[in-house]
Design a protein around this motif. Structure first.
Motif, PDB file in Angstrom:
ATOM      1  N   HIS A  69       0.816  -1.216   0.000  1.00 22.22           N
ATOM      2  CA  HIS A  69       0.000   0.000   0.000  1.00 22.22           C
ATOM      3  C   HIS A  69       0.852   1.270   0.000  1.00 22.22           C
ATOM      4  N   LEU A  70       2.162   1.142   0.244  1.00 18.07           N
ATOM      5  CA  LEU A  70       3.030   2.322   0.238  1.00 18.07           C
ATOM      6  C   LEU A  70       3.489   2.703  -1.168  1.00 18.07           C
ATOM      7  N   GLN A  73       1.651   5.693  -2.639  1.00 16.68           N
ATOM      8  CA  GLN A  73       1.982   6.898  -1.881  1.00 16.68           C
ATOM      9  C   GLN A  73       3.313   7.474  -2.349  1.00 16.68           C
ATOM     10  N   GLU A 302      -3.317  -6.344   2.043  1.00 12.91           N
ATOM     11  CA  GLU A 302      -2.304  -5.582   1.311  1.00 12.91           C
ATOM     12  C   GLU A 302      -2.758  -5.232  -0.101  1.00 12.91           C
ATOM     13  N   ASP A 304      -4.989  -3.329  -3.326  1.00 13.00           N
ATOM     14  CA  ASP A 304      -5.142  -1.940  -3.738  1.00 13.00           C
ATOM     15  C   ASP A 304      -6.263  -1.243  -2.972  1.00 13.00           C
ATOM     16  N   SER A 307      -5.083   0.199   0.316  1.00 13.59           N
ATOM     17  CA  SER A 307      -4.365   1.460   0.126  1.00 13.59           C
ATOM     18  C   SER A 307      -5.346   2.605  -0.084  1.00 13.59           C
ATOM     19  N   LYS A 311      -6.034   6.014   2.375  1.00 15.57           N
ATOM     20  CA  LYS A 311      -5.957   7.369   1.840  1.00 15.57           C
ATOM     21  C   LYS A 311      -7.277   8.120   2.060  1.00 15.57           C
ATOM     22  N   VAL A 331       2.736   5.584   6.465  1.00 16.66           N
ATOM     23  CA  VAL A 331       1.479   6.224   6.106  1.00 16.66           C
ATOM     24  C   VAL A 331       1.367   7.569   6.816  1.00 16.66           C
TER      25      VAL A 331
END
Length: 548
Positions: A69-70, A73, A302, A304, A307, A311, A331
């Protein structure tokens, strides 16, 4: 070719400027940058990568992160400064599109196919290894990193906790007498001094737990009771965290604190509860709903969507999010002000990373304390005391000599899932509060919960408030690929040609497979597909003989 980079114009924090200046003087091939969680390591990395790409010293950048998920970002941060990195890069494709400055991948990806990444090093490349402590030499990830990035032009390692709980060395990091040696270090005390991070307050939650131990005996003990073995301590902690009679009371207190913060100057303050596993996360979310009326976000995987949910929570005004490991590192949600530590992992690295979710300073006009509710477990109490000591050092205007790099590792306890262990009951009681002490803050005490807040506080259910966000080149290309897939399907149906031959025609005319296509190539493919449909005439491949 990737777009030409303009001059860097974004502001940097003082430590980022200092670290960048120090590294620029020597341009060491290997450098470890240590910065406390919440200090802004990603922005620093973007500045360093931009300088190398802009000067033509390297032609490519690869960023490696610990969790899926990073990736998005990091890609968004890079895109803000003109750099396009493919966060959807696939090991199966093996090559980057020519309009990309590089890629952001996970340590797991590198471990699966180190040779793929070694091949990407054929051009001058800077590699950024984010949260490098995940890659000790004894681990598969560490061995793969050495194989993959040995030819890299530069290897920049970053960490907020530059040590591993198992004590194994970290690739590309220099050691002296067993201690890692950073090229630059920015600790929590310095971040407090600069207003980059908030001070933390730890309301420790005591209580009594009763459980059937692994050997079949019934044990009852408070957190003040000295137990004979680490296993019994682990069972006591696990019992408290899995009994609504204990964890429910703690979460209700934490929610009351959040309501108080929202009512006194921080209306969008948020809370985070960390869980042991997916099942436990759902249990905690149900308990929170029963006790407060709030339906929190749950982030347990984990993928998409996880993530995206993180956000969306970060940009929303919603009160609570419950997660397993998804928000332990990297995060950025500055509005987090209240935490509940519901995990039975008690290593210093994990604990400090969790605390790092709450120290990120937001609006300077808002009260800056953050509150992390902990079981009054001896090891967690000790870890909290170390962080509290950092705050005291800040208030005394003193710097710790050792810094985080020399912190002593604490081993993870067994989860006590084997044997006859079973939690029976647990009751929470008022505990102590670790803050920065009466010497510096005589008036501070855990603020009493107003009478009207002692009953379940009815908050809004969690909703995903979609907000506009910057789009990377990867996102734009993915949108074009989806449009093209629809057009190819229409062409296939209208002219009775298999999809693969339509795609083969486009690949033939526009330079290779769609997975490696540039934005320009994808746009051209879309135009010709639209042309076939508008002219009602298809002039591409229709069978395998034509393809040959």
């Amino acid at each position: 070719m990737p777009s030409r980079l303009s001059e860097w114009r974004a502001p940097l924090r003082a430590w980022q400027l200092d670290a960048f200046a120090q590294w620029s003087e020597t341009r060491d091939r290997d450098a470890l940058i240590v910065a406390t969680p919440g200090a802004g390591k990603t922005r620093f990395a973007a500045r360093l990568v931009h300088s190398l790409l802009h000067a033509g010293i390297v032609e490519r950048a690869i960023v490696v992160v610990p969790r899926e998920h990073l990736k998005m970002q990091v890609a968004l941060t890079m895109a803000e400064h003109g750099m396009q990195v493919d966060y959807r890069f696939s090991n199966a494709v093996k090559r980057l599109a020519t309009d990309m400055h590089g890629a952001v991948v996970s340590y797991q990806q590198v471990a699966f196919a180190p040779q793929v990444f070694r091949n990407l090093m054929r051009v001058p490349t800077v590699v950024v290894l984010d949260e490098i402590h995940h890659a000790g030499d004894a681990a598969t990830w560490g061995q793969a990193l050495r194989e993959a990035f040995e030819p890299a032009t530069f290897r920049i390692a970053m960490s907020g906790t530059p040590f591993r709980s198992d004590g194994t060395p970290i690739p590309f990091v220099r050691y002296v007498e067993g201690a890692s040696v950073p090229a630059y270090a920015y600790d929590y005390t310095s971040a407090l001094r600069d207003g980059v991070c908030r001070p933390l307050v730890f309301p420790l939650q005591g209580g009594v737990a009763e459980w059937v131990s692994h050997d079949g005996k019934i044990v009852s003990a408070s957190f003040e009771t000295a137990l004979e073995t680490k296993r019994l301590e682990s069972e006591r902690l696990r019992t408290a965290l899995t009994q609504e009679s204990w964890i429910g009371d703690v979460m209700q207190k934490a929610h009351a604190k959040l309501v108080e913060l929202r009512a006194h100057g921080h209306p969008d303050a948020g809370g985070l509860t960390i869980a042991m596993n997916q099942q436990h996360a759902r249990f905690l979310a149900e308990v929170l709903h029963r006790r407060t009326g709030v339906t929190p976000a749950i982030v347990v995987s984990e993928d998409d969507d996880a993530s995206r949910r993180i956000k969306l929570f970060g940009r929303s005004r919603d009160p609570w999010i419950v997660a397993v490991h998804m928000v332990s590192e990297g995060v950025d949600i500055p509005r987090l002000r209240v935490g509940v530590f519901g995990s039975n992992v008690n290593t210093e690295m994990y604990f400090r990373q969790f605390c790092g979710r709450f120290v990120r300073a937001g609006d300077p006009n808002v009260q800056q304390q953050a509150f992390v509710y902990l079981p009054d477990d001896p090891k967690l109490r000790n870890l909290a005391a170390r962080v509290t000591a950092d705050v005291r050092a800040f208030l005394k205007k003193k710097r710790e000599d050792d810094g985080m790099a020399a912190a002593t590792a604490v081993q993870t306890e067994a989860t006590a899932e084997d044997g006859l262990y079973a939690g029976l009951s647990a009751t929470a009681i008022e505990g102590r509060t670790l803050d920065y002490g009466p010497l510096f803050n005589p008036g501070f005490a855990e603020t009493p919960v107003p009478a009207k807040a002692t009953a379940p506080v009815r908050g809004n259910a969690f909703t995903l408030h979609e907000a506009p966000r910057a789009e990377t080149l990867v996102d734009e290309k993915e949108s074009l690929r989806r449009t093209l897939a629809v057009l190819v399907a229409r062409v296939s149906e209208r002219f009775n040609v298999e999809h693969r031959y339509v795609h083969a025609t486009l690949n033939q005319r526009f330079g290779g497979p769609i997975s490696e296509a540039t934005l320009e190539s994808l746009t051209a493919r879309r135009r010709i597909a639209e042309s076939w449909l508008s002219r009602n005439a298809y002039d591409g491949l229709k069978d395998a003989r034509a393809e040959r």
